[in-house]
Enzyme design. Structure first.
Site, PDB file in Angstrom:
ATOM      1  N   HIS A   7      -7.052  45.420   3.720  1.00  0.00           N
ATOM      2  CA  HIS A   7      -7.703  44.103   3.687  1.00  0.00           C
ATOM      3  C   HIS A   7      -9.193  44.299   3.917  1.00  0.00           C
ATOM      4  O   HIS A   7      -9.663  44.474   5.039  1.00  0.00           O
ATOM      5  CB  HIS A   7      -7.107  43.195   4.770  1.00  0.00           C
ATOM      6  CG  HIS A   7      -7.652  41.791   4.762  1.00  0.00           C
ATOM      7  ND1 HIS A   7      -6.853  40.680   4.645  1.00  0.00           N
ATOM      8  CD2 HIS A   7      -8.913  41.316   4.895  1.00  0.00           C
ATOM      9  CE1 HIS A   7      -7.591  39.587   4.695  1.00  0.00           C
ATOM     10  NE2 HIS A   7      -8.858  39.949   4.854  1.00  0.00           N
TER      11      HIS A   7
ATOM     12  N   HIS B 262     -13.365  43.281   2.016  1.00  0.00           N
ATOM     13  CA  HIS B 262     -14.134  42.402   1.116  1.00  0.00           C
ATOM     14  C   HIS B 262     -15.319  43.200   0.594  1.00  0.00           C
ATOM     15  O   HIS B 262     -16.464  43.004   1.020  1.00  0.00           O
ATOM     16  CB  HIS B 262     -14.606  41.152   1.859  1.00  0.00           C
ATOM     17  CG  HIS B 262     -13.507  40.229   2.266  1.00  0.00           C
ATOM     18  ND1 HIS B 262     -13.096  39.167   1.490  1.00  0.00           N
ATOM     19  CD2 HIS B 262     -12.711  40.228   3.371  1.00  0.00           C
ATOM     20  CE1 HIS B 262     -12.097  38.542   2.100  1.00  0.00           C
ATOM     21  NE2 HIS B 262     -11.846  39.172   3.246  1.00  0.00           N
TER      22      HIS B 262
ATOM     23  N   LYS C  32     -18.417  41.282  -0.683  1.00  0.00           N
ATOM     24  CA  LYS C  32     -19.313  40.636   0.286  1.00  0.00           C
ATOM     25  C   LYS C  32     -20.134  41.641   1.079  1.00  0.00           C
ATOM     26  O   LYS C  32     -21.138  41.276   1.701  1.00  0.00           O
ATOM     27  CB  LYS C  32     -18.501  39.796   1.272  1.00  0.00           C
ATOM     28  CG  LYS C  32     -17.823  38.564   0.711  1.00  0.00           C
ATOM     29  CD  LYS C  32     -17.137  37.787   1.837  1.00  0.00           C
ATOM     30  CE  LYS C  32     -16.541  36.475   1.351  1.00  0.00           C
ATOM     31  NZ  LYS C  32     -15.334  36.685   0.534  1.00  0.00           N
TER      32      LYS C  32
ATOM     33  N   HIS D 238      -5.000  34.758   2.999  1.00  0.00           N
ATOM     34  CA  HIS D 238      -5.711  34.537   4.253  1.00  0.00           C
ATOM     35  C   HIS D 238      -5.114  33.259   4.843  1.00  0.00           C
ATOM     36  O   HIS D 238      -4.975  32.260   4.129  1.00  0.00           O
ATOM     37  CB  HIS D 238      -7.196  34.281   4.012  1.00  0.00           C
ATOM     38  CG  HIS D 238      -7.994  35.481   3.633  1.00  0.00           C
ATOM     39  ND1 HIS D 238      -7.713  36.260   2.543  1.00  0.00           N
ATOM     40  CD2 HIS D 238      -9.109  36.022   4.213  1.00  0.00           C
ATOM     41  CE1 HIS D 238      -8.597  37.238   2.449  1.00  0.00           C
ATOM     42  NE2 HIS D 238      -9.456  37.116   3.449  1.00  0.00           N
TER      43      HIS D 238
ATOM     44  N   GLU E 250      -6.900  31.286  10.263  1.00  0.00           N
ATOM     45  CA  GLU E 250      -8.039  31.941  10.890  1.00  0.00           C
ATOM     46  C   GLU E 250      -8.770  30.924  11.760  1.00  0.00           C
ATOM     47  O   GLU E 250      -9.911  30.541  11.514  1.00  0.00           O
ATOM     48  CB  GLU E 250      -8.960  32.528   9.824  1.00  0.00           C
ATOM     49  CG  GLU E 250      -9.900  33.582  10.345  1.00  0.00           C
ATOM     50  CD  GLU E 250     -10.675  34.279   9.243  1.00  0.00           C
ATOM     51  OE1 GLU E 250     -11.558  35.079   9.592  1.00  0.00           O
ATOM     52  OE2 GLU E 250     -10.412  34.032   8.053  1.00  0.00           O
TER      53      GLU E 250
ATOM     54  N   ASP F 274     -11.522  44.507   7.119  1.00  0.00           N
ATOM     55  CA  ASP F 274     -12.023  43.183   6.783  1.00  0.00           C
ATOM     56  C   ASP F 274     -13.483  43.261   6.345  1.00  0.00           C
ATOM     57  O   ASP F 274     -13.844  44.079   5.519  1.00  0.00           O
ATOM     58  CB  ASP F 274     -11.816  42.226   7.947  1.00  0.00           C
ATOM     59  CG  ASP F 274     -11.711  40.775   7.494  1.00  0.00           C
ATOM     60  OD1 ASP F 274     -11.659  40.523   6.276  1.00  0.00           O
ATOM     61  OD2 ASP F 274     -11.663  39.880   8.357  1.00  0.00           O
ATOM     62  N   ASN F 275     -14.356  42.445   6.916  1.00  0.00           N
ATOM     63  CA  ASN F 275     -15.735  42.312   6.436  1.00  0.00           C
ATOM     64  C   ASN F 275     -16.653  43.332   7.085  1.00  0.00           C
ATOM     65  O   ASN F 275     -16.477  43.695   8.253  1.00  0.00           O
ATOM     66  CB  ASN F 275     -16.263  40.911   6.719  1.00  0.00           C
ATOM     67  CG  ASN F 275     -15.463  39.845   6.021  1.00  0.00           C
ATOM     68  OD1 ASN F 275     -14.317  39.577   6.374  1.00  0.00           O
ATOM     69  ND2 ASN F 275     -16.052  39.225   5.012  1.00  0.00           N
TER      70      ASN F 275
END
Length: 454
Positions: A93, A95, A98, A244, A247, A345-346
């Site tokens: 997972h 991104h 981004k 998602h 959250e 993640d990010n």
């Protein structure tokens, strides 16, 4: 171990790999992510072994000290002095589209709403094919350096971004083939699924790219109907699903339960992965048990994103301290038989200002926040074998005889040593040979980022 000893060992392995055969004596694999029929490891989290590599594949994993059929003249023999060895990481997972936009989003304030607004503005202003490709490649070079062999990225797929990012992803995937196995899941607010034309179009695009159908399952008033549309589209096009959801700290939000119920109602045959699931921790015990019973019955897997969840959840701008950790209930899920993973993640974007796609850093944080220790048990599977299974990659995330020799040899000789330092001198072995990459310099992104800011 002094750093210079690790550097010398790296050089010896590289030289031996060039000759085709070598034996690593006295390494410590983890029982949960190492498959071998030659060693009784019952009750041992880590065990002492010798690993024989031949022409890029693992020939044998044997008890330490077992005589080998390969003589010194045929293979180099190297004493690893009890160093921990783990399979290359699997990051299910992320991104990548981004990543590294933070320096040009000065309005980002560490809140979820602020991150949405800042990212939306940056996407509209800057996400050309060249911009997305350069940031993706930068991130992948970092992940490869740290020892990741497979990644799933979500791609923002609201029109017109879908027509830009998906072709870029397919080119990047081809460029990285053989180094990092790449998957992509589309990402859009689930209310977009009300538009059947859009849903059909994006499902076709995802299917053509061998991707996964995904959305943000936030609490829309018609969420159950929208989920059924997603499941139906996935079934029609032969796609897996990746959501998602939840959250938030709001205990009234129950997207995970609704996803499980939709999967059961539709008798969905594919894989379903749910990410975040934070609000579950705010529910009462009875609701938690009922939800997890449904999730287990539906065969849904869950990935927790501790870096991003800690960064965004319960953030306050009134001078007070956050009061909860923001992560989901991995221990309870595991007891219910639900496959659970951790992922990056990010990275350096408005949803998380830090990170570098180093899964050791993610696992270290997860251990401290989620108490994935005492015992360590099989928790290392959460960044290796379990996400590999979620992604349908049976040959990733394990160390096994007959497989490609893809693993990481750490400096640390115990779990405490490995998780107490950054392990910048770790030796990443791919196809039997140490990689020799350097981390990319942030200055490479200067032309994209705009002025740096704190």
């Amino acid at each position: 171990m002094p750093v210079q000893e690790q550097a010398i060992l790296r050089e010896k392995i590289a030289a031996a790999a060039a000759r085709g055969r070598y034996v690593l004596h006295n390494v410590r694999p983890n029982n949960a992510v190492t498959r071998t029929g030659a060693i009784d490891t019952a009750g041992a989290e880590f065990f002492l072994a010798d690993v024989t590599v031949e022409h890029g594949k693992i020939l044998a994993i044997t008890p330490a000290g077992t005589p080998t059929a390969l003589r010194e003249a045929e293979a180099a023999h190297m004493d690893c002095a009890g160093r921990i060895v783990l399979p290359c990481f699997v990051d299910c997972h992320t991104h990548l589209d981004k990543g590294h936009i933070l320096p040009r989003t000065p309005a980002a304030d560490g809140t979820f709403a602020g991150a949405l607004a800042a990212t939306r503005g940056d996407r509209t202003a800057h996400w050309s094919a060249d911009d997305v490709a350069r940031r993706m490649d930068f991130a992948l070079r970092s992940a490869f350096h740290y020892g990741t062999s497979a990644i799933r990225t979500h791609l923002d797929s609201q029109p017109p971004q879908d027509t830009i990012s998906w072709p870029v992803f397919e080119e990047i995937r081809q460029h990285w083939r053989g180094r990092i196995e790449l998957q992509a899941a589309c990402l859009f607010p689930i209310d977009f699924a009300r538009d059947e034309t859009f849903l059909k179009s994006i499902a076709q695009r995802v299917a053509a790219a061998g991707g996964i159908l995904g959305a943000v399952a936030y609490p829309a008033p018609d969420l159950d109907e929208l989920l059924e549309r997603m499941f139906a589209a996935a079934t029609r096009h032969g796609l897996d699903l990746d959501f998602h959801t939840d959250e938030t700290a709001d205990p009234s939000v129950d997207g995970l339960r609704r996803i499980a119920a939709a999967a059961l109602r539709t008798r969905f045959a594919g894989k379903v992965l749910a990410g975040h699931c934070c609000s579950l921790a705010m529910h009462d015990s009875a609701t938690i048990d009922a939800t997890l019973d449904q999730v287990a019955a539906a065969g849904i897997s869950v990935v927790s994103l501790p870096t991003c969840n800690l960064y965004l959840q319960d953030r306050r701008h009134d001078g007070t301290t956050p009061k909860w950790r923001g992560v989901t209930l991995l221990h309870e899920m595991k007891r219910h038989g639900i496959p659970v993973a951790l992922a990056s993640d990010n990275t350096r974007d408005p949803f998380h200002s830090y990170g570098d796609l180093d899964m050791l850093d993610t696992y270290r944080l997860g251990t401290r926040v989620l108490h994935l220790d005492h015992p360590v048990g099989d928790w290392p599977r959460a960044v290796s074998a379990t996400p590999a299974a979620m992604m349908g990659l049976p040959d990733k995330g394990t160390i096994a005889e007959g497989q490609e020799a893809d693993f990481i040899l750490f400096e640390g000789r115990s779990w405490s040593e490995v998780l107490s330092r950054g392990e910048s001198s770790r030796i990443v072995i791919r196809d039997g040979a140490p990689i020799s990459t350097a981390l990319p310099s942030y200055s490479e992104l200067d032309g994209l980022e705009g002025p740096a800011h704190d």
